[in-house]
Design an enzyme around this catalytic site. Structure first.
Site, PDB file in Angstrom:
ATOM      1  N   LEU A  44     -34.738 -19.758 -47.166  1.00 43.31           N
ATOM      2  CA  LEU A  44     -34.354 -18.766 -46.165  1.00 43.31           C
ATOM      3  C   LEU A  44     -32.865 -18.864 -45.848  1.00 43.31           C
ATOM      4  O   LEU A  44     -32.334 -19.960 -45.672  1.00 43.31           O
ATOM      5  CB  LEU A  44     -35.178 -18.989 -44.890  1.00 43.31           C
ATOM      6  CG  LEU A  44     -34.899 -18.061 -43.697  1.00 43.31           C
ATOM      7  CD1 LEU A  44     -35.321 -16.638 -44.025  1.00 43.31           C
ATOM      8  CD2 LEU A  44     -35.620 -18.565 -42.460  1.00 43.31           C
ATOM      9  N   HIS A 111     -38.277 -22.018 -48.461  1.00 41.57           N
ATOM     10  CA  HIS A 111     -38.983 -20.789 -48.838  1.00 41.57           C
ATOM     11  C   HIS A 111     -38.915 -20.558 -50.345  1.00 41.57           C
ATOM     12  O   HIS A 111     -39.686 -19.779 -50.907  1.00 41.57           O
ATOM     13  CB  HIS A 111     -38.379 -19.592 -48.087  1.00 41.57           C
ATOM     14  CG  HIS A 111     -39.253 -18.386 -48.061  1.00 41.57           C
ATOM     15  ND1 HIS A 111     -38.836 -17.171 -47.553  1.00 41.57           N
ATOM     16  CD2 HIS A 111     -40.529 -18.181 -48.488  1.00 41.57           C
ATOM     17  CE1 HIS A 111     -39.813 -16.286 -47.665  1.00 41.57           C
ATOM     18  NE2 HIS A 111     -40.850 -16.864 -48.231  1.00 41.57           N
ATOM     19  N   ASP A 239     -22.706 -35.447 -39.940  1.00 45.42           N
ATOM     20  CA  ASP A 239     -23.276 -34.160 -40.343  1.00 45.42           C
ATOM     21  C   ASP A 239     -23.513 -33.292 -39.112  1.00 45.42           C
ATOM     22  O   ASP A 239     -24.347 -33.621 -38.264  1.00 45.42           O
ATOM     23  CB  ASP A 239     -24.595 -34.372 -41.090  1.00 45.42           C
ATOM     24  CG  ASP A 239     -25.054 -33.124 -41.831  1.00 45.42           C
ATOM     25  OD1 ASP A 239     -24.750 -32.011 -41.351  1.00 45.42           O
ATOM     26  OD2 ASP A 239     -25.710 -33.257 -42.878  1.00 45.42           O
ATOM     27  N   ASP A 281     -30.462 -32.247 -46.038  1.00 42.12           N
ATOM     28  CA  ASP A 281     -30.166 -33.332 -46.988  1.00 42.12           C
ATOM     29  C   ASP A 281     -30.853 -33.090 -48.332  1.00 42.12           C
ATOM     30  O   ASP A 281     -30.343 -33.494 -49.382  1.00 42.12           O
ATOM     31  CB  ASP A 281     -30.656 -34.680 -46.447  1.00 42.12           C
ATOM     32  CG  ASP A 281     -29.907 -35.136 -45.217  1.00 42.12           C
ATOM     33  OD1 ASP A 281     -28.732 -34.780 -45.069  1.00 42.12           O
ATOM     34  OD2 ASP A 281     -30.513 -35.856 -44.396  1.00 42.12           O
ATOM     35  N   ASP A 296     -29.160 -40.981 -53.222  1.00 42.48           N
ATOM     36  CA  ASP A 296     -28.370 -39.753 -53.270  1.00 42.48           C
ATOM     37  C   ASP A 296     -29.294 -38.610 -53.684  1.00 42.48           C
ATOM     38  O   ASP A 296     -30.010 -38.714 -54.682  1.00 42.48           O
ATOM     39  CB  ASP A 296     -27.244 -39.918 -54.301  1.00 42.48           C
ATOM     40  CG  ASP A 296     -26.256 -38.763 -54.280  1.00 42.48           C
ATOM     41  OD1 ASP A 296     -26.688 -37.599 -54.180  1.00 42.48           O
ATOM     42  OD2 ASP A 296     -25.048 -39.018 -54.402  1.00 42.48           O
TER      43      ASP A 296
END
Length: 313
Positions: A44, A111, A239, A281, A296
């Protein structure tokens, strides 16, 4: 003179043996080189790339540098699963025609998971595997809450439609999406628990039959199904999105990545559902910032490409 000739002959033989070894090694498969092309499918309000920033941040490069052929799909930023699925199917057909491959491996986030499942269900001849990452396979509590707070036909719904439609159109414009149709309410509906379960009735492949189990690894349509997800909300102080995901994640009473519960993300073979990753993430955003002590995210994609390779896909 004979000794000199013998010496040069030995040198040439050694050189040829090393050259032959190098040629032989170059013909070996790279770590991420799959039989079928990989197609990444956004969720989305997603996109392929905007001003050089990929939705799947750094993932394509991480896969292609060791052999994978990767395409990034571009479907409506906000629309129903079926509408997005039809757009994806058209792109898959183009990829198959352009590459000569029989099928593709679909990897969808959020989505993008149900969107990929739609294609595999209606046109399994084009799909080798579907991988759902943080996929909304049984709905999202957050979508349920928003739908409840924005009643159908209300003024608040009109306001939400106007704002999200403008945002979707902006994403579409910046990513060069042309005239892809946008329908924020159809997208919201598609992600609710009610509509997700209805969707699963029509397109059941890979969906677990229990509340939090695994689905068929290989469905009756011959397609392989995989999934993985995270169960962290706040993963890195740097973040800027983590604070919002911590807020949305607090609405759940079960493990979640900030937008999707771990159980809802399950599809086919569940690789893991408890990475220290949130919903963003999982696609290596924001700009590669993630939990310092977790794998990672790009590595997970590389490992999965190798998994597909070993499966013959």
């Amino acid at each position: 003179m004979k000794r000199i000739l013998t010496f040069f002959t030995l040198c040439i033989m050694v050189f040829n043996s090393h050259a032959g070894g190098l040629i032989g090694s170059s013909s070996q498969k790279g770590y991420t080189e799959t039989k079928y092309p990989i197609v990444l499918v956004h969720g989305l309000f997603g996109f392929d790339s905007i001003i050089g920033i990929d939705y799947f941040y750094g993932v394509s490069r991480a896969l292609t540098r060791s052999g994978a052929t990767v395409y990034v799909a571009q479907v409506s930023a906000a629309n129903s699963t079926e509408e997005r699925g039809e757009q994806l199917l058209a792109q898959v057909q183009q990829i198959v025609a352009a590459t000569g491959a029989d099928k593709v491996n679909l990897i969808g986030h959020s989505h993008g998971g149900p969107t990929s499942r739609y294609v595999a269900s209606v046109a399994p001849q084009y799909v080798a595997s579907v991988t759902s990452i943080g996929g909304v396979n049984k709905g999202s509590l957050i979508a349920d809450i928003i739908r409840d707070e924005v009643p159908e036909g209300s003024i608040s719904e009109e306001l939400v439609v106007a704002i999200t439609a403008a945002f979707s159109d902006l994403i579409n414009f910046l990513s060069g999406g042309g005239n892809l149709p946008q329908d924020p309410i159809a997208a919201l509906e598609a992600l609710t628990t009610k509509k997700s379960l209805e969707f699963n009735q029509s397109y059941p492949e890979g969906i677990p039959t229990t509340a939090c189990g695994e689905g068929e690894y290989v469905a009756n349509n011959g397609v392989y199904y995989y999934s993985w997800s995270g169960t962290a909300n706040f993963t890195n102080l740097l973040d800027p999105i983590d604070a919002a995901l911590m807020l949305t994640g607090s609405a759940f009473s079960e493990p979640n990545d900030g937008l999707v519960s771990a159980c809802s993300s399950h599809l086919g073979k569940v690789i893991r559902d408890d990475y220290d990753m949130n919903h963003v993430d999982e696609i290596n955003h924001t700009l590669g910032i993630h939990h310092l002590f977790e794998t990672d995210p790009k590595t997970l994609y590389r490992q999965h490409a190798n998994r597909l390779q070993l499966q013959g896909l």
